[in-house]
Scaffold this active site. Structure first.
Site, mmCIF file in Angstrom:
data_model
loop_
_atom_site.group_PDB
_atom_site.id
_atom_site.type_symbol
_atom_site.label_atom_id
_atom_site.label_comp_id
_atom_site.label_asym_id
_atom_site.label_seq_id
_atom_site.Cartn_x
_atom_site.Cartn_y
_atom_site.Cartn_z
ATOM 1 N N CYS A 50 34.771 -16.977 20.869
ATOM 2 C CA CYS A 50 34.841 -15.545 20.558
ATOM 3 C C CYS A 50 33.499 -14.861 20.857
ATOM 4 C CB CYS A 50 35.316 -15.312 19.131
ATOM 5 S SG CYS A 50 35.932 -13.626 18.863
ATOM 6 N N GLU A 69 39.056 -22.920 16.773
ATOM 7 C CA GLU A 69 38.727 -23.700 15.569
ATOM 8 C C GLU A 69 39.653 -23.421 14.403
ATOM 9 O OE1 GLU A 69 36.403 -19.883 14.629
ATOM 10 O OE2 GLU A 69 37.476 -20.842 16.293
ATOM 11 N N HIS A 124 40.040 -18.049 18.880
ATOM 12 C CA HIS A 124 39.439 -18.887 17.832
ATOM 13 C C HIS A 124 40.126 -20.254 17.805
ATOM 14 C CE1 HIS A 124 36.573 -16.196 15.882
ATOM 15 N NE2 HIS A 124 37.415 -15.215 16.178
#
Length: 234
Positions: free
Chosen positions: A88, A176, A174
């Site tokens: 990001c 993660e 994102h």
């Protein structure tokens, strides 16, 4: 390996990547910007990850600590040739450091959406699209750095994944995020309220959607992680 992870909140961590780091025995150190960015010494590390945050690349003139972070990234990439990965804001900062441009997006992307691979690329090896991913951004890479390649895109954002040379890769989305990581984000003051402002009643279902997509999200993380690790041996 010793990996430095630049975070912009103690709650916005590497999320679903952390089990992969632990499995392989990597030594992980978190630098929480802005408070700790001034003390970074890259000589202690083998690789760098830069995560997301609510600030924008073009705010470096008004945020001295962000200008310092950009210098750290520039040192890692252009001086030390360290394997680097960005998510990001980290994706946008890497593009900026490498000579690309970051601008306000024509349309924000927020929530569990999808991206498409740009052909058969190693970053997404073995995965078939469209790929689910959690998005939360209002800026985008508007001009690719010279020598960089686009590895994934969406209808709203042309550069969803990027690689440069043998050691730098990054994603706008994102990667993660899983349900547990989003729950940690919700501990940040105002986070849930901001998400509801962006996507309205869809926020009621975001945890369920993340849980339902977890198998795919796990496979995407594993592929991104393998591709980044390969930068140490290229």
């Amino acid at each position: 390996m010793r990996i430095l992870i630049i975070q912009h909140s103690d709650k916005e961590h590497a999320g679903g990547f952390r089990p992969l780091f632990a499995r392989d025995g990597h030594e992980i150190s978190a630098c929480i910007a802005p408070d700790e960015i001034g003390d970074v010494d890259l000589s202690h590390f083998d690789g760098l990850w830069v995560l997301g945050g609510p600030m924008q690349v073009w705010q470096a003139d008004e945020l001295p600590w962000l200008a310092r972070e950009i210098e750290v990234i520039r040192d890692a990439v252009l001086v030390r040739s360290m394997p680097c990965f960005g998510i990001c804001l980290g994706h946008q900062l890497l593009a900026h450091v490498l000579g690309g441009s970051v601008s306000q997006a024509h349309q924000s992307e927020v929530g569990l959406l999808h991206v498409e691979k740009s052909g058969e690329v190693a970053m997404f090896s073995g995965l078939s699209g469209p790929l689910p991913c959690f998005q939360w951004h209002s800026a985008e890479v508007s001009r690719l750095p010279e020598g960089a390649g686009i590895l994934a895109r969406s209808e709203q954002c042309a550069v969803q994944a990027m690689s440069w040379g043998q050691t730098v890769s990054s994603v706008q989305f994102h990667a993660e995020i899983d349900a547990a990581t989003l729950a940690d984000w919700y501990e940040i003051d105002g986070c849930e309220e901001m998400l509801r402002q962006e996507i309205g009643s869809s926020a009621d279902h975001v945890f369920g959607k993340l849980t339902a997509a977890e198998a795919d999200l796990t496979r995407i993380r594993a592929s991104l992680y393998r591709h980044w690790l390969a930068g140490f041996t290229r």
